[in-house]
Design an enzyme around this catalytic site. Sequence first.
Site, PDB file in Angstrom:
ATOM      1  N   ASN A  39      35.269 -27.268  18.793  1.00  0.00           N
ATOM      2  CA  ASN A  39      35.380 -28.598  19.374  1.00  0.00           C
ATOM      3  C   ASN A  39      34.542 -28.729  20.651  1.00  0.00           C
ATOM      4  O   ASN A  39      34.756 -27.988  21.609  1.00  0.00           O
ATOM      5  CB  ASN A  39      36.849 -28.898  19.702  1.00  0.00           C
ATOM      6  CG  ASN A  39      37.110 -30.392  19.796  1.00  0.00           C
ATOM      7  OD1 ASN A  39      36.186 -31.186  19.730  1.00  0.00           O
ATOM      8  ND2 ASN A  39      38.374 -30.748  19.919  1.00  0.00           N
ATOM      9  N   ARG A 149      56.681 -29.354  18.446  1.00  0.00           N
ATOM     10  CA  ARG A 149      56.124 -29.157  19.779  1.00  0.00           C
ATOM     11  C   ARG A 149      56.370 -30.423  20.584  1.00  0.00           C
ATOM     12  O   ARG A 149      56.189 -31.534  20.058  1.00  0.00           O
ATOM     13  CB  ARG A 149      54.615 -28.896  19.701  1.00  0.00           C
ATOM     14  CG  ARG A 149      54.019 -28.427  21.022  1.00  0.00           C
ATOM     15  CD  ARG A 149      52.523 -28.304  20.992  1.00  0.00           C
ATOM     16  NE  ARG A 149      51.878 -29.576  21.264  1.00  0.00           N
ATOM     17  CZ  ARG A 149      50.596 -29.669  21.583  1.00  0.00           C
ATOM     18  NH1 ARG A 149      49.832 -28.583  21.630  1.00  0.00           N
ATOM     19  NH2 ARG A 149      50.065 -30.850  21.835  1.00  0.00           N
ATOM     20  N   TYR A 161      47.498 -33.446  29.212  1.00  0.00           N
ATOM     21  CA  TYR A 161      47.161 -32.840  27.926  1.00  0.00           C
ATOM     22  C   TYR A 161      48.291 -33.088  26.928  1.00  0.00           C
ATOM     23  O   TYR A 161      49.471 -32.975  27.257  1.00  0.00           O
ATOM     24  CB  TYR A 161      46.951 -31.311  28.048  1.00  0.00           C
ATOM     25  CG  TYR A 161      47.089 -30.725  26.684  1.00  0.00           C
ATOM     26  CD1 TYR A 161      48.262 -30.105  26.274  1.00  0.00           C
ATOM     27  CD2 TYR A 161      46.089 -30.953  25.741  1.00  0.00           C
ATOM     28  CE1 TYR A 161      48.422 -29.681  24.973  1.00  0.00           C
ATOM     29  CE2 TYR A 161      46.244 -30.533  24.449  1.00  0.00           C
ATOM     30  CZ  TYR A 161      47.407 -29.906  24.052  1.00  0.00           C
ATOM     31  OH  TYR A 161      47.557 -29.518  22.761  1.00  0.00           O
ATOM     32  N   ASP A 212      53.319 -26.440  25.028  1.00  0.00           N
ATOM     33  CA  ASP A 212      52.005 -25.890  25.350  1.00  0.00           C
ATOM     34  C   ASP A 212      51.662 -26.204  26.805  1.00  0.00           C
ATOM     35  O   ASP A 212      51.469 -27.369  27.162  1.00  0.00           O
ATOM     36  CB  ASP A 212      50.962 -26.536  24.412  1.00  0.00           C
ATOM     37  CG  ASP A 212      49.608 -25.843  24.482  1.00  0.00           C
ATOM     38  OD1 ASP A 212      48.767 -26.098  23.597  1.00  0.00           O
ATOM     39  OD2 ASP A 212      49.397 -25.035  25.408  1.00  0.00           O
ATOM     40  N   HIS A 214      49.044 -25.141  28.285  1.00  0.00           N
ATOM     41  CA  HIS A 214      47.585 -25.353  28.190  1.00  0.00           C
ATOM     42  C   HIS A 214      46.801 -24.767  29.353  1.00  0.00           C
ATOM     43  O   HIS A 214      45.992 -25.451  29.982  1.00  0.00           O
ATOM     44  CB  HIS A 214      47.295 -26.854  28.059  1.00  0.00           C
ATOM     45  CG  HIS A 214      46.224 -27.126  27.057  1.00  0.00           C
ATOM     46  ND1 HIS A 214      44.936 -27.405  27.412  1.00  0.00           N
ATOM     47  CD2 HIS A 214      46.240 -27.135  25.715  1.00  0.00           C
ATOM     48  CE1 HIS A 214      44.207 -27.617  26.338  1.00  0.00           C
ATOM     49  NE2 HIS A 214      44.971 -27.454  25.280  1.00  0.00           N
ATOM     50  N   GLU A 238      53.523 -21.813  25.255  1.00  0.00           N
ATOM     51  CA  GLU A 238      52.149 -21.468  24.876  1.00  0.00           C
ATOM     52  C   GLU A 238      51.188 -21.590  26.042  1.00  0.00           C
ATOM     53  O   GLU A 238      51.295 -22.488  26.867  1.00  0.00           O
ATOM     54  CB  GLU A 238      51.707 -22.410  23.755  1.00  0.00           C
ATOM     55  CG  GLU A 238      50.281 -22.229  23.309  1.00  0.00           C
ATOM     56  CD  GLU A 238      49.879 -23.253  22.278  1.00  0.00           C
ATOM     57  OE1 GLU A 238      50.751 -23.921  21.715  1.00  0.00           O
ATOM     58  OE2 GLU A 238      48.668 -23.385  22.040  1.00  0.00           O
ATOM     59  N   GLU A 264      44.598 -19.021  21.293  1.00  0.00           N
ATOM     60  CA  GLU A 264      43.766 -19.963  20.507  1.00  0.00           C
ATOM     61  C   GLU A 264      42.318 -19.936  20.981  1.00  0.00           C
ATOM     62  O   GLU A 264      41.418 -20.280  20.221  1.00  0.00           O
ATOM     63  CB  GLU A 264      44.309 -21.377  20.574  1.00  0.00           C
ATOM     64  CG  GLU A 264      44.219 -22.037  21.902  1.00  0.00           C
ATOM     65  CD  GLU A 264      44.850 -23.417  21.903  1.00  0.00           C
ATOM     66  OE1 GLU A 264      45.988 -23.554  21.427  1.00  0.00           O
ATOM     67  OE2 GLU A 264      44.197 -24.369  22.368  1.00  0.00           O
ATOM     68  N   ARG A 285      47.796 -16.491  18.625  1.00  0.00           N
ATOM     69  CA  ARG A 285      47.454 -17.851  18.201  1.00  0.00           C
ATOM     70  C   ARG A 285      46.034 -18.004  17.642  1.00  0.00           C
ATOM     71  O   ARG A 285      45.577 -19.122  17.441  1.00  0.00           O
ATOM     72  CB  ARG A 285      47.581 -18.782  19.406  1.00  0.00           C
ATOM     73  CG  ARG A 285      48.975 -19.011  19.887  1.00  0.00           C
ATOM     74  CD  ARG A 285      49.618 -20.219  19.247  1.00  0.00           C
ATOM     75  NE  ARG A 285      48.989 -21.469  19.623  1.00  0.00           N
ATOM     76  CZ  ARG A 285      48.815 -22.485  18.787  1.00  0.00           C
ATOM     77  NH1 ARG A 285      49.188 -22.365  17.532  1.00  0.00           N
ATOM     78  NH2 ARG A 285      48.268 -23.609  19.189  1.00  0.00           N
ATOM     79  N   ASP A 318      41.158 -30.411  15.025  1.00  0.00           N
ATOM     80  CA  ASP A 318      39.760 -30.028  15.201  1.00  0.00           C
ATOM     81  C   ASP A 318      39.407 -28.725  14.503  1.00  0.00           C
ATOM     82  O   ASP A 318      38.322 -28.175  14.710  1.00  0.00           O
ATOM     83  CB  ASP A 318      39.340 -30.004  16.674  1.00  0.00           C
ATOM     84  CG  ASP A 318      40.290 -29.226  17.572  1.00  0.00           C
ATOM     85  OD1 ASP A 318      41.221 -29.836  18.110  1.00  0.00           O
ATOM     86  OD2 ASP A 318      40.085 -28.006  17.727  1.00  0.00           O
ATOM     87  N   GLU A 341      50.615 -24.048  13.063  1.00  0.00           N
ATOM     88  CA  GLU A 341      50.430 -25.360  13.683  1.00  0.00           C
ATOM     89  C   GLU A 341      49.763 -26.278  12.683  1.00  0.00           C
ATOM     90  O   GLU A 341      48.791 -25.894  12.033  1.00  0.00           O
ATOM     91  CB  GLU A 341      49.568 -25.265  14.942  1.00  0.00           C
ATOM     92  CG  GLU A 341      49.326 -26.615  15.604  1.00  0.00           C
ATOM     93  CD  GLU A 341      48.554 -26.505  16.900  1.00  0.00           C
ATOM     94  OE1 GLU A 341      47.986 -25.429  17.170  1.00  0.00           O
ATOM     95  OE2 GLU A 341      48.531 -27.482  17.670  1.00  0.00           O
ATOM     96  N   TRP A 404      41.551 -27.068  31.652  1.00  0.00           N
ATOM     97  CA  TRP A 404      42.126 -28.278  31.009  1.00  0.00           C
ATOM     98  C   TRP A 404      43.149 -27.878  29.971  1.00  0.00           C
ATOM     99  O   TRP A 404      42.968 -26.908  29.235  1.00  0.00           O
ATOM    100  CB  TRP A 404      41.021 -29.088  30.330  1.00  0.00           C
ATOM    101  CG  TRP A 404      41.592 -30.210  29.523  1.00  0.00           C
ATOM    102  CD1 TRP A 404      42.124 -31.380  30.000  1.00  0.00           C
ATOM    103  CD2 TRP A 404      41.742 -30.239  28.099  1.00  0.00           C
ATOM    104  NE1 TRP A 404      42.573 -32.142  28.967  1.00  0.00           N
ATOM    105  CE2 TRP A 404      42.368 -31.491  27.786  1.00  0.00           C
ATOM    106  CE3 TRP A 404      41.438 -29.363  27.054  1.00  0.00           C
ATOM    107  CZ2 TRP A 404      42.673 -31.873  26.466  1.00  0.00           C
ATOM    108  CZ3 TRP A 404      41.739 -29.723  25.758  1.00  0.00           C
ATOM    109  CH2 TRP A 404      42.333 -30.978  25.487  1.00  0.00           C
TER     110      TRP A 404
HETATM  111  C1  CS2 Z   1      46.036 -27.303  21.645  1.00  0.00           C
HETATM  112  C2  CS2 Z   1      44.806 -27.871  21.017  1.00  0.00           C
HETATM  113  O1  CS2 Z   1      47.010 -27.534  19.532  1.00  0.00           O
HETATM  114  C3  CS2 Z   1      46.994 -26.855  20.564  1.00  0.00           C
HETATM  115  O2  CS2 Z   1      47.689 -25.863  20.776  1.00  0.00           O
HETATM  116  O3  CS2 Z   1      45.807 -26.276  22.552  1.00  0.00           O
HETATM  117  O4  CS2 Z   1      45.071 -29.189  20.725  1.00  0.00           O
HETATM  118  C4  CS2 Z   1      43.546 -27.804  21.849  1.00  0.00           C
HETATM  119  O5  CS2 Z   1      43.725 -28.573  23.024  1.00  0.00           O
HETATM  120  C5  CS2 Z   1      42.395 -28.371  21.028  1.00  0.00           C
HETATM  121  O6  CS2 Z   1      42.327 -27.671  19.833  1.00  0.00           O
HETATM  122  C6  CS2 Z   1      41.084 -28.227  21.754  1.00  0.00           C
HETATM  123  O7  CS2 Z   1      40.042 -28.646  20.906  1.00  0.00           O
HETATM  124 MG    MG Z   2      47.350 -24.844  22.530  1.00  0.00          MG
END
Ligand code: CS2
Ligand code: MG
Length: 404
Positions: A39, A149, A161, A212, A214, A238, A264, A285, A318, A341, A404
């Site tokens: 992404n 979530r 976020y 999350d 983040h 998370e 992730e 993740r 994404d 997820e 972010w």
């Molecule tokens: C997030 C994602 O789903 C999640 O756990 O961390 O939405 C993440 O922000 C996006 O995949 C970024 O492209």
């Molecule tokens: Mg995440």
Amino acid sequence: MTDQIERVDVLVSSPTRNYVTLRITTADGIVGLGDATVNGRELSVASYLRDHVAPLLIGTDPSRIEDTWQFLYRGAYWRRGPITMAAIGAVDMALWDILGKRAGLPVYQLLGGRVRDAVPYYSHAFGWDIPALLESVAEHRELGETYIRVQSGVPGLDKVYGVSKNPNYEPAGRGARPSEEQFEPGVYMRHLPKVLGAVREQVGPDVHLLHDAHHRLTPTQAARLAKSVEEFDLFWLEDVTPAEDQEALRMVRNASVTPLAIGEVFNTIWDCQHLIENRLIDYIRTAVVHAGGISHSRKIYALAEVHGVKAGPHGPSDISPIAMAASIHMAASTHNWGVQEYMGYPDLVHEAFPHAWSAADGTLQPGDAPGLGVELNEDILTSESYKTAYLPVARRMDGSVLDW
Ligand code: CS2
Ligand code: MG
């Protein structure tokens, strides 16, 4: 050889959002598909594939999946990182797809067959304030979901976020520059326990709640937050700190029994190794597309199994329905699985990537089509061209950049 790789195509398209799709075709006409979407950096992966991988695959044996992986990983000399590993991941997915089609078997059968009858998923409930969030949670409960979530707005912040006015939340905004968002950890940390308390009271003790953070907290803030939400019995908290600072999680681990999920943004087993071997997390993740495909993800999950860690792969909109398919096939056949997820996709994305996998009543099924079970609707994919889009950048109130 009649079954050698004869053609390799890279399709960059944007049915509601950008996706990078790899299509490998053998001399006897079998097509394998892989997702290579990163992404905000889609064109980098497309170039890596077009300019440095595709020419090397022509004329090779698609059944040599592990050898091809090692050739692309070690043969590049420069290794790891999201672009390289998404490119290798796409090739790997496509080769498993071809193998399944040649064998007439769904990929989960090639991976050892089912270990569970259905794959539980979690989706995203969100709301700008607690009443709106509770309404969203109720909607997900009505769908039969038992893993949810929860993300909410934060008083005083106009963007946060995971919360959107659009039901199909897509964080990457189209345009020549990333949008910028302000965030302040303190007000968020004070607000989250109120949010989780209200949700837990509404759903009762048996629904699995996830949140999350983040990547935004310092280790001490993360430890404080994990402790402050212990009573709400999260399934996982998370990305409570930036994932690359792995030892930071030991502070969180020592302060709380709230289960932790991270990874992730990781793309190889070596990124995950310290966290898994030291049991600093409960769920890893990594997404199949971003962690070198099925072949490498299997190794991550095997290392995790040895240390009592479970897979909980990243599965936002994404990553394309191709990578979602690969993840569901892995989920069906991997013992140490936590939850998948699954944010869902806009209708146009389902139409662009017709798929045998399905989602209903809080669970996913891989389907029994040979291979990964995904096709391409080329009319849609060729009519929806790439559009520049970036994930937001976060800044603190003092203007300094924050994760972010
Ligand atoms: C997030 C994602 O789903 C999640 O756990 O961390 O939405 C993440 O922000 C996006 O995949 C970024 O492209
Ligand atoms: Mg995440």
